[in-house]
Design a protein around this motif. Structure first.
Motif, PDB file in Angstrom:
ATOM      1  N   ARG A 184      -1.573  80.338  67.646  1.00 14.82           N
ATOM      2  CA  ARG A 184      -2.460  79.594  68.319  1.00 14.82           C
ATOM      3  C   ARG A 184      -3.531  80.068  69.020  1.00 14.82           C
ATOM      4  O   ARG A 184      -4.595  79.645  69.120  1.00 14.82           O
ATOM      5  CB  ARG A 184      -1.587  78.901  69.537  1.00 14.82           C
ATOM      6  CG  ARG A 184      -1.799  77.527  70.089  1.00 14.82           C
ATOM      7  CD  ARG A 184      -1.102  77.055  71.056  1.00 14.82           C
ATOM      8  NE  ARG A 184       0.196  76.326  70.418  1.00 14.82           N
ATOM      9  CZ  ARG A 184       1.193  76.863  70.424  1.00 14.82           C
ATOM     10  NH1 ARG A 184       1.630  78.090  71.305  1.00 14.82           N
ATOM     11  NH2 ARG A 184       2.305  76.340  69.690  1.00 14.82           N
TER      12      ARG A 184
ATOM     13  N   ARG B 223     -14.784  76.465  63.705  1.00 16.39           N
ATOM     14  CA  ARG B 223     -13.386  76.439  63.579  1.00 16.39           C
ATOM     15  C   ARG B 223     -13.040  76.961  62.203  1.00 16.39           C
ATOM     16  O   ARG B 223     -12.037  77.512  61.959  1.00 16.39           O
ATOM     17  CB  ARG B 223     -12.992  74.997  63.981  1.00 16.39           C
ATOM     18  CG  ARG B 223     -11.483  74.927  64.079  1.00 16.39           C
ATOM     19  CD  ARG B 223     -11.045  73.571  64.653  1.00 16.39           C
ATOM     20  NE  ARG B 223     -11.633  73.380  65.744  1.00 16.39           N
ATOM     21  CZ  ARG B 223     -11.463  72.055  66.408  1.00 16.39           C
ATOM     22  NH1 ARG B 223     -10.903  71.085  65.882  1.00 16.39           N
ATOM     23  NH2 ARG B 223     -11.809  72.013  67.626  1.00 16.39           N
TER      24      ARG B 223
ATOM     25  N   SER C 241       2.180  67.267  58.888  1.00 16.04           N
ATOM     26  CA  SER C 241       1.156  67.749  59.566  1.00 16.04           C
ATOM     27  C   SER C 241       0.486  66.809  60.484  1.00 16.04           C
ATOM     28  O   SER C 241       0.175  66.429  61.678  1.00 16.04           O
ATOM     29  CB  SER C 241       0.062  68.557  59.044  1.00 16.04           C
ATOM     30  OG  SER C 241      -0.536  68.019  57.963  1.00 16.04           O
ATOM     31  N   LYS C 242       0.419  65.219  59.715  1.00 19.11           N
ATOM     32  CA  LYS C 242      -0.500  64.404  60.659  1.00 19.11           C
ATOM     33  C   LYS C 242       0.243  63.558  61.784  1.00 19.11           C
ATOM     34  O   LYS C 242      -0.042  63.679  62.824  1.00 19.11           O
ATOM     35  CB  LYS C 242      -0.978  63.441  59.435  1.00 19.11           C
ATOM     36  CG  LYS C 242      -2.350  63.709  58.774  1.00 19.11           C
ATOM     37  CD  LYS C 242      -2.650  62.619  57.755  1.00 19.11           C
ATOM     38  CE  LYS C 242      -4.380  62.981  57.183  1.00 19.11           C
ATOM     39  NZ  LYS C 242      -4.471  62.050  56.413  1.00 19.11           N
TER      40      LYS C 242
ATOM     41  N   LYS D 144      -2.041  71.206  60.681  1.00 17.10           N
ATOM     42  CA  LYS D 144      -2.518  71.401  59.353  1.00 17.10           C
ATOM     43  C   LYS D 144      -3.056  73.137  59.222  1.00 17.10           C
ATOM     44  O   LYS D 144      -2.869  73.593  57.964  1.00 17.10           O
ATOM     45  CB  LYS D 144      -3.424  70.768  58.904  1.00 17.10           C
ATOM     46  CG  LYS D 144      -5.098  70.777  59.718  1.00 17.10           C
ATOM     47  CD  LYS D 144      -6.039  69.773  58.933  1.00 17.10           C
ATOM     48  CE  LYS D 144      -7.333  69.836  59.461  1.00 17.10           C
ATOM     49  NZ  LYS D 144      -8.275  69.041  58.978  1.00 17.10           N
TER      50      LYS D 144
ATOM     51  N   SER E   4       0.637  66.082  64.645  1.00 18.21           N
ATOM     52  CA  SER E   4      -0.746  65.863  65.195  1.00 18.21           C
ATOM     53  C   SER E   4      -0.539  64.733  66.405  1.00 18.21           C
ATOM     54  O   SER E   4      -0.855  64.877  67.401  1.00 18.21           O
ATOM     55  CB  SER E   4      -1.787  65.857  64.525  1.00 18.21           C
ATOM     56  OG  SER E   4      -2.075  66.875  63.763  1.00 18.21           O
TER      57      SER E   4
ATOM     58  N   THR F   5      -6.674  76.684  68.172  1.00 20.51           N
ATOM     59  CA  THR F   5      -6.637  75.330  67.953  1.00 20.51           C
ATOM     60  C   THR F   5      -5.058  75.041  68.012  1.00 20.51           C
ATOM     61  O   THR F   5      -4.135  76.099  67.415  1.00 20.51           O
ATOM     62  CB  THR F   5      -7.033  74.633  66.650  1.00 20.51           C
ATOM     63  OG1 THR F   5      -6.939  73.515  66.640  1.00 20.51           O
ATOM     64  CG2 THR F   5      -7.062  75.308  65.555  1.00 20.51           C
ATOM     65  N   ASN F   6      -4.585  74.016  68.138  1.00 23.71           N
ATOM     66  CA  ASN F   6      -3.219  73.483  67.759  1.00 23.71           C
ATOM     67  C   ASN F   6      -2.930  72.689  66.870  1.00 23.71           C
ATOM     68  O   ASN F   6      -1.957  71.970  66.524  1.00 23.71           O
ATOM     69  CB  ASN F   6      -2.340  73.136  69.158  1.00 23.71           C
ATOM     70  CG  ASN F   6      -0.864  73.188  69.225  1.00 23.71           C
ATOM     71  OD1 ASN F   6      -0.319  74.218  68.611  1.00 23.71           O
ATOM     72  ND2 ASN F   6      -0.229  72.355  69.839  1.00 23.71           N
ATOM     73  N   SER F   7      -3.922  72.683  66.060  1.00 25.85           N
ATOM     74  CA  SER F   7      -3.837  71.730  64.955  1.00 25.85           C
ATOM     75  C   SER F   7      -2.768  71.804  63.913  1.00 25.85           C
ATOM     76  O   SER F   7      -2.776  73.014  63.225  1.00 25.85           O
ATOM     77  CB  SER F   7      -5.324  71.473  63.961  1.00 25.85           C
ATOM     78  OG  SER F   7      -5.204  71.023  62.833  1.00 25.85           O
TER      79      SER F   7
ATOM     80  N   ASP G 259     -17.027  72.208  63.911  1.00 25.56           N
ATOM     81  CA  ASP G 259     -15.999  72.371  62.768  1.00 25.56           C
ATOM     82  C   ASP G 259     -16.407  73.409  61.662  1.00 25.56           C
ATOM     83  O   ASP G 259     -15.426  74.111  61.455  1.00 25.56           O
ATOM     84  CB  ASP G 259     -16.495  71.192  61.809  1.00 25.56           C
ATOM     85  CG  ASP G 259     -15.942  69.907  62.597  1.00 25.56           C
ATOM     86  OD1 ASP G 259     -15.050  69.994  63.491  1.00 25.56           O
ATOM     87  OD2 ASP G 259     -16.113  68.655  62.454  1.00 25.56           O
TER      88      ASP G 259
END
Length: 348
Positions: A283, A10, A226-227, A292, A230, A288-290, A7
Motif C-alpha cells: 500500500r 500512478r 477487485s471491482k 486491481k 473497491s 493507493t489501495n486500489s 493517472d
C-alpha cells in the motif's frame, strides 16, 4: 488535465513497483538456489531447470531439495499476504490478518486434534497423512475461528477490541493444542512441534502442485472480485448502490481468505505477520489501495518476502535451519507495532 497527470504518475509508480518486484523475485530465485554448502554455476542451473539434465552431479540437490522449497515458499507466501489483504478489506482494519485474528491457530488446533486423535486411521504420524486430509482439516479449523470472530464482529463496534478478541482466541487455540500434545506419541510431538513453528523444509513437488492448485484459483477469483472489493472498501451503503450483494460478497471474501490461510497452515504451519506486513508495504509502495493493483502486488510481494525470509532461515545459522515464523516475526512484528502506533496518533 490534472486527472490525466495523476493517472500517469500512478501508472508510472505502479510500473516501478512491479518491475522492482520482478527484479527482487529473480534475485531471490538465484540466491535461494545457490545458497548452501554446494555452489552451482549459472550453466548448471540452466541445464537442471530448463533441460532437466539428470546426469549432473548436483541435479538432486537442485531439483529435489532447493527448487521445490523455493517454489513452495513463493506460492504460500503470496497466499498468506493475499489472505491478510482480504481480511483487512473485510474488517476495514490494516492490522487484521490470519495470524492476529487466530485463524491460523484454529487450523493448527484442529490439525493437532486430527493428528493425535485419529491419525492412526490414516497413517502412523502427521508427516504421512494424506494431503487432502491435512488441507481439509486446516480449512475447517480456519473456518471455525473465522465464524467465531464474525459472531463477535456483529456485536463489537470497536475494531481494536475485535483484534484483542482474535488474539485471545488465538491463545485459546494454542493452549488447546499444547494440552493435546501431552497425550501425543513421541513421533507426533516432534512432527507437531516442528510444524507449529512454521517451515518450508522437506517440500516436495507434489506439495507444490497441490498448493498451487488451491492458491492460484483463489488468486484469480480475488482479481476478478477487485471491482466489488473497491466498492465495499467505500462502505456497504455504496456497495449496495452499485449492485453488490453484500451477504454473498462477504461470504466469498471470508471463504477465499480462509482457503488461502488454510493452505499455508496445512503445508508450512502457522506463519506470523506476513499477512499484516506485506499488504501495508504494498500500500505504501503503490500509494493507493486500489484492489486491481493491490491484489497482484500483495501476492507477488508476499512471494518475494517469504523467499527472502526462507533464505535467511536457511543460511544465517547454517547448517541449522531457523523456523520461518521466527524470521517473519522478527521482520514483521516491528511493522505491526509501528502500524498500531500510527493509528493511535491518528485517533488522538
Amino acid at each position: 488535465m490534472k486527472i490525466k497527470n495523476t493517472d500517469k504518475r500512478r501508472g508510472f509508480r505502479a510500473a516501478i513497483v512491479f518491475i522492482s518486484l520482478l527484479i527482487l523475485f529473480i534475485a531471490a530465485f538465484f540466491l535461494n538456489i545457490n545458497s548452501g554448502s554446494v555452489k552451482l554455476s549459472l550453466g548448471e542451473v540452466f541445464d537442471i531447470v530448463f533441460l532437466r539434465d539428470e546426469s549432473l552431479e548436483n541435479y538432486n540437490i537442485m531439483w529435489k531439495i532447493r527448487l521445490p522449497r523455493m517454489a513452495l515458499s513463493a506460492v504460500l507466501g503470496g497466499a498468506l499476504a493475499l489472505s491478510g489483504f482480504l481480511l483487512q478489506t473485510f474488517f476495514r482494519n490494516p492490522i487484521a490478518g490470519p495470524f492476529v485474528l487466530g485463524i491460523s491457530s484454529g487450523a493448527k488446533m484442529l490439525l493437532a486434534i486430527v493428528t493425535i486423535a485419529v491419525a492412526g486411521i490414516f497413517a502412523e504420524d502427521y508427516t504421512s497423512l494424506p494431503i487432502g486430509v491435512t488441507v481439509l482439516t486446516a480449512f475447517l479449523g480456519s473456518m471455525l475461528v473465522t465464524f467465531v470472530v464474525l459472531m463477535f464482529s456483529g456485536k463489537v463496534r470497536d475494531m481494536s477490541t475485535l483484534l484483542v478478541i482474535g488474539i485471545m482466541i488465538s491463545y485459546i487455540c494454542s493452549s488447546v493444542t499444547d494440552f493435546l500434545i501431552n497425550f501425543a506419541e513421541d513421533a507426533d510431538i516432534v512432527s507437531l512441534t516442528h510444524w507449529s513453528l512454521g517451515s518450508f523444509s522437506g517440500a516436495k513437488w507434489q506439495n507444490v502442485g497441490i498448493a498451487a492448485a488451491i492458491v492460484f484459483p483463489a488468486f484469480i477469483l480475488s482479481c476478478l472480485a477487485s471491482k466489488p472489493i473497491s466498492a465495499y472498501a467505500l462502505g456497504e451503503g455504496y456497495a449496495k448502490s452499485v449492485g453488490v450483494r453484500i451477504g454473498v460478497f462477504r461470504a466469498v471474501l471470508i471463504a477465499l481468505s480462509s482457503v488461502l490461510s488454510a493452505a499455508v497452515t496445512a503445508f508450512a504451519g502457522p506463519i506470523s505477520f506476513v499477512g499484516i506486513a506485506v499488504p501495508h508495504i504494498a500500500r505504501m509502495s503503490l500509494g493507493t489501495n486500489s484492489p486491481k493493483l493491490m491484489i497482484p502486488a500483495v501476492f507477488f510481494g508476499g512471494a518475494v518476502f517469504c523467499m527472502f525470509c526462507d533464505l535467511i532461515a536457511r543460511t544465517i545459522f547454517s547448517p541449522t535451519d531457523l523456523s520461518i515464523g521466527t524470521v517473519t516475526g522478527i521482520i514483521g512484528a516491528p511493522i505491526v507495532i509501528w502500524l498500531m502506533a500510527s493509528r493511535r496518533k491518528q485517533n488522538d
